[in-house]
Enzyme design. Structure first.
Site, PDB file in Angstrom:
ATOM      1  N   HIS A 256     -29.386  75.693  60.675  1.00 17.51           N
ATOM      2  CA  HIS A 256     -29.700  75.193  62.127  1.00 17.51           C
ATOM      3  C   HIS A 256     -28.736  75.702  62.996  1.00 17.51           C
ATOM      4  O   HIS A 256     -28.792  75.870  64.239  1.00 17.51           O
ATOM      5  CB  HIS A 256     -29.947  73.862  62.306  1.00 17.51           C
ATOM      6  CG  HIS A 256     -31.411  73.258  61.736  1.00 17.51           C
ATOM      7  ND1 HIS A 256     -32.516  74.008  62.461  1.00 17.51           N
ATOM      8  CD2 HIS A 256     -31.820  72.865  60.581  1.00 17.51           C
ATOM      9  CE1 HIS A 256     -33.696  73.509  61.977  1.00 17.51           C
ATOM     10  NE2 HIS A 256     -32.843  73.006  60.671  1.00 17.51           N
ATOM     11  N   THR A 257     -27.469  75.768  62.552  1.00 20.90           N
ATOM     12  CA  THR A 257     -26.226  76.092  63.484  1.00 20.90           C
ATOM     13  C   THR A 257     -26.490  77.790  63.970  1.00 20.90           C
ATOM     14  O   THR A 257     -25.498  77.962  64.681  1.00 20.90           O
ATOM     15  CB  THR A 257     -24.919  75.971  62.719  1.00 20.90           C
ATOM     16  OG1 THR A 257     -25.023  76.566  61.325  1.00 20.90           O
ATOM     17  CG2 THR A 257     -24.367  74.692  62.764  1.00 20.90           C
ATOM     18  N   THR A 258     -27.067  78.504  63.319  1.00 24.03           N
ATOM     19  CA  THR A 258     -27.395  79.912  63.863  1.00 24.03           C
ATOM     20  C   THR A 258     -28.433  79.962  64.763  1.00 24.03           C
ATOM     21  O   THR A 258     -28.609  80.768  65.411  1.00 24.03           O
ATOM     22  CB  THR A 258     -27.853  80.823  62.602  1.00 24.03           C
ATOM     23  OG1 THR A 258     -28.803  80.266  61.980  1.00 24.03           O
ATOM     24  CG2 THR A 258     -26.478  80.861  61.710  1.00 24.03           C
TER      25      THR A 258
ATOM     26  N   ASN B 298     -19.165  78.147  61.463  1.00 25.84           N
ATOM     27  CA  ASN B 298     -19.852  76.824  61.845  1.00 25.84           C
ATOM     28  C   ASN B 298     -19.499  76.626  63.167  1.00 25.84           C
ATOM     29  O   ASN B 298     -19.034  75.625  63.743  1.00 25.84           O
ATOM     30  CB  ASN B 298     -19.376  75.721  60.941  1.00 25.84           C
ATOM     31  CG  ASN B 298     -20.368  74.555  61.238  1.00 25.84           C
ATOM     32  OD1 ASN B 298     -21.449  74.703  61.840  1.00 25.84           O
ATOM     33  ND2 ASN B 298     -19.607  73.268  60.748  1.00 25.84           N
TER      34      ASN B 298
ATOM     35  N   TRP C 150     -22.410  75.584  69.377  1.00 32.13           N
ATOM     36  CA  TRP C 150     -22.899  76.639  70.125  1.00 32.13           C
ATOM     37  C   TRP C 150     -22.933  76.329  71.573  1.00 32.13           C
ATOM     38  O   TRP C 150     -24.273  75.915  72.249  1.00 32.13           O
ATOM     39  CB  TRP C 150     -24.460  76.710  69.709  1.00 32.13           C
ATOM     40  CG  TRP C 150     -25.032  78.168  69.539  1.00 32.13           C
ATOM     41  CD1 TRP C 150     -25.687  78.598  70.510  1.00 32.13           C
ATOM     42  CD2 TRP C 150     -25.009  78.898  68.697  1.00 32.13           C
ATOM     43  NE1 TRP C 150     -26.091  79.941  70.026  1.00 32.13           N
ATOM     44  CE2 TRP C 150     -25.716  80.083  68.950  1.00 32.13           C
ATOM     45  CE3 TRP C 150     -24.558  78.879  67.204  1.00 32.13           C
ATOM     46  CZ2 TRP C 150     -25.987  81.226  68.229  1.00 32.13           C
ATOM     47  CZ3 TRP C 150     -24.680  80.085  66.297  1.00 32.13           C
ATOM     48  CH2 TRP C 150     -25.287  81.399  66.786  1.00 32.13           C
TER      49      TRP C 150
END
Lengths: 293, 247, 260
Positions: free
Chosen positions: C32-34, C136, C139
């Protein structure tokens, strides 16, 4: 001291046959010589005040603060060994920060007192450590407004709190005093250090449980009481340091801050005048000397 | 499918005197290459669930359908989960993930209540949910609505969508297809409704969802949380969702 | 770099072809961090002679769904600096909590000095760069607005890669395309900041918020605006766009020659 020479006072965590921990009692002796510190729990906030004995003319006046802040809404003052007090401040700050990482809200004053109290108590249990040579007064204001989660976005219903149970109150002032044994109680007025007897006597006259004393009055009374308590060590110079924490709609908006210079000066003037008045009374009645046995 | 061991890490300093339960454990799920979402998430609650504030507290509501693809794996699911007496949550996303998260939060809230001698606020519960959802966002597929009543703070509703952000709301709707009822809710929402109106609002919204969304269906369950505690309500399709109510 | 938060930090498709996030975890689940989930759009800010004006709308989108309409993306720090957040809201909340703990710790010092906007920007840039180096990233694109150590207006940005950039006017997200050119008309050079009034700066920002509402499909007509001067922060969180221009729609008939 009857304990001397019996051997039961040589290590911490060793009971005497009659059930006393002498090291803890000796720690209390360290407190009895510290500068007087008091806390007053007022209707809309809490005041802390300390008699800071000037040990050297080379110290900067107004510097070397003794009252520390914990999180945003607590003040802490210790009487006794100053470095021990600093260590407790550091621990209390860690506890407050740890609570925030866990629960995303400020720690309630009762919980902070519990944690600091438990920490102090732990230092009476082991022979490898000595108890803290301080009695600590902890003052705080728990937010009475709606609780916010740290980092929260969104504000929820605009109307009044949905279904708040009638008669319940959130938050309010908190004042706790923690002794070297780890014992702590919540107080309306707390005093420790050399002039505690005088200070306690004065605090009792204020009728604090009725909740009539306002924060501003509390500041003046605190100054007066420190001046009165200083009579016990009149030969030494001292400086008055005061801090306060008010309700969210009060002067500090729920934060713990040093009392502003102007107000502090007013309070000191009031205190000095009151002392002069006392002197007159004393000469008139020919008494008023507090005897300590 | 077996998932990797659950890791715990400690908050707080590692100072010598750790005299109370200050060392709060948050469970961090390790990334595990052997676990694959499409297999793991066969049991998925893709439904509408919601929670609202009203004059007396909060109401949570949900349908009862759980699907595996087009097959209804459970037609009488109870998606309303208790984490403390008057703090409940609606789970959506992976059933396994959200159950695990709810169990962890429930444990921490119980611990809080015993240690502090008082009930945690809904915000504390929401904060705990958020920490787990945010710290494990790569592993979890969980959308959670938290609603509860606290004596001195009244009712409040929080929503935690997929990424692990936390949103305080007057009312919250959740589930992957909750888009079906955004219009209904926005049109009919009123703040500070009576209990009967609140129940009507929740029921109306869920009936729309059941009507238009193939992944929603079955009975309507509700929980009303007020200073009197928790009250369960049930509405059955074969009674036109009129009853039996709280019988 | 594309204005959509989902595309931030990725090589441009034109050069390397479409980006495949699965290369980050070949056999694992979707990371999800992407990809941010709940996102905020543009943040705008302009310096003027006594300070900085900064604005962001109150929307947190869930894909194209306008899901949360009361998300305040301007966060004050220490009553004298404002940080405006674009991008992922959960990461914004993390940073907000980080700044809260920083603020608490900073206030423990008795020196009387506290962090100014420049100090805060340096700190945030290091946090952001550390996280991108850990693969990490947080965002977000941030604008830090306030005053520097000399009480001069300070405005600078940091993004999810830890890249920093300063300019008399700054805008993130869609604003970088649409608002930045308009704001540069007001002040295009650091030397001209001294001649810009508070009203000019505020009006320019409000005007740009309107343009963004017209043209950014992830925007909202409710927004927050803050003015930071040495008197402190003036933050208004429930502003609504005024004097919008829609009436000309009446003159538009058909798509070419049609007149009725």
């Amino acid at each position: 001291m009857t304990s001397i020479g019996t051997g039961y006072d040589l290590t911490n965590s060793t009971f005497s046959p009659d059930g006393r921990n002498f090291q803890v009692e000796y720690a209390s002796k360290a407190v009895e010589n510290g500068g007087t510190a008091i806390g007053i729990r007022c209707r809309n906030g809490v005041v802390l005040a300390v008699e800071k004995i000037i040990t050297s003319k080379l110290l900067k006046s107004g510097g070397n603060k003794r009252i520390a802040s914990i999180d945003r809404n607590f003040g802490m003052i210790s009487s006794g060994l100053v470095p021990d007090g600093r260590h407790l401040v550091s621990r209390a700050r860690d506890e407050a920060a740890s609570w925030r990482t866990s629960y995303k809200c400020p720690i309630p004053s009762s919980s902070l007192a519990f944690r600091v109290g438990s920490y102090v108590q732990a230092y009476t249990l082991y022979s490898s450590v000595r108890p803290f040579g301080v009695t600590t007064i902890l003052a705080g204001w728990d937010s009475e407004t709606e609780s916010r989660v740290d980092g929260q976005v969104g504000s929820g219903p605009k109307a009044a709190l949905a279904g708040k149970t009638k008669g319940t109150k959130a938050g309010g002032p908190g004042l706790y005093m923690i002794e070297p044994s780890g014992l702590y109680w919540g107080y309306y007025g707390a005093a420790t250090g050399k002039g505690r007897q005088t200070a306690k006597a004065e605090l009792e006259k204020l009728d604090l449980p009725s909740g009539n004393l306002s924060l501003e009055q509390g500041v003046k009374e605190a100054a007066r009481i420190i001046y009165a308590a200083h009579e016990d060590s009149k030969d030494k110079d001292f400086e008055l340091e005061m801090s306060w924490v008010s309700s969210s709609d009060g002067p500090t908006q729920g934060r713990h801050e040093q009392v502003p210079k102007e107000l502090l000066e007013q309070a000191e003037t009031f205190a000095k005048r009151a002392m002069e008045g006392d002197d007159d009374e004393d000469t008139a009645t020919g008494g008023g000397e507090t005897m300590e046995l | 499918m077996v998932r990797g061991r659950w890791h715990t890490y400690r908050h707080g300093s590692s100072q010598k005197w750790r005299s109370q339960s200050r060392n709060f454990n948050v469970i961090i799920l390790p990334p595990d290459p052997s676990h694959h979402k499409s297999i793991l998430h066969t049991d998925r609650a893709r439904f509408r669930s919601m929670a609202i504030t009203f004059a007396g507290g909060v109401i949570l509501g949900a349908d009862s359908r759980t699907t595996t693809g087009a097959y209804i794996a459970n037609r009488v699911t109870d998606k309303l989960t208790r984490v403390s007496d008057t703090i409940w949550c609606c789970r959506s996303g992976s059933a396994a993930d959200t159950q695990a998260v709810a169990d962890i939060v429930s444990y921490h809230l119980g611990m809080y209540a015993t240690m502090e001698g008082k009930q945690p606020t809904v915000g504390v519960a929401a904060g705990l949910f958020q920490e787990i959802c945010y710290a494990n966002k790569e592993q979890l597929s969980a959308g959670i609505i938290i609603a509860g009543h606290h004596p001195s703070h009244g009712g409040s509703v929080y929503s935690i969508p997929l990424g692990g952000s936390l949103h305080r709301q007057s009312y919250a709707i959740g589930g992957s297809g909750s888009t079906y009822i955004y219009g209904y809710c926005d049109s009919y929402w009123k703040e500070n409704m009576s209990e009967a109106d609140g129940i009507g609002f929740v029921k109306g919204a869920l009936r729309e969802a059941i009507k238009w969304d193939g992944s929603s269906g079955g009975v309507i369950r509700m929980v009303v949380l007020t200073d009197k505690g928790a009250k369960r309500l049930l509405f059955l399709p074969d009674q036109g969702y009129e009853g039996p109510g709280d019988k | 770099m594309n204005h959509l938060p989902q595309a931030w930090g990725r090589p441009r498709n034109a050069i390397l072809g479409a980006y495949n996030p699965s290369i980050l975890q070949p056999s694992g689940p979707k990371a999800h961090t992407t990809s941010p989930i709940v996102t905020g759009t543009s943040v705008l800010a302009v310096k003027f002679k006594d300070g900085v004006v900064i604005a962001a709308d109150n929307l947190a989108s869930y894909g194209s769904l306008a899901r949360f309409t009361d998300v305040k993306r301007l966060r004050t720090f220490n009553r004298r600096t404002v940080v405006g957040f674009g991008g992922d809201v959960s990461d914004m909340q993390y940073l907000d909590r980080l700044l809260l703990s920083l603020d608490i710790e900073e206030n423990y010092g008795s020196s009387g000095h506290d962090l100014n906007a420049l100090n805060l920007h340096t700190y945030l840039a290091k946090v952001m760069y550390k996280r991108r180096s850990d693969i990490n990233p947080l965002w977000n694109q941030l604008l830090v607005a306030g005053l520097d150590g000399l009480d001069q207006p300070f405005l600078s940005s940091v993004d999810l890669l830890g890249t920093t950039f300063s300019s008399p006017t700054l805008a993130t997200g869609f604003g970088a395309h649409l608002a930045q050119p308009l704001l540069r008309k007001v002040v295009d050079d650091e030397a001209k900041v001294g001649s810009v009034t508070r009203e000019q700066a505020t009006n320019a920002v409000r005007e740009c918020m309107k343009v963004l509402f017209y043209r950014d499909a992830r925007s909202l007509d409710k927004y927050s605006i803050a003015v930071i001067t040495k008197d402190g922060v003036e933050l208004k969180e429930d502003e609504e766009l005024e004097n919008q221009s829609w009436a000309f729609a009446e003159m538009i008939k058909g798509y070419g020659t049609q007149t009725v």
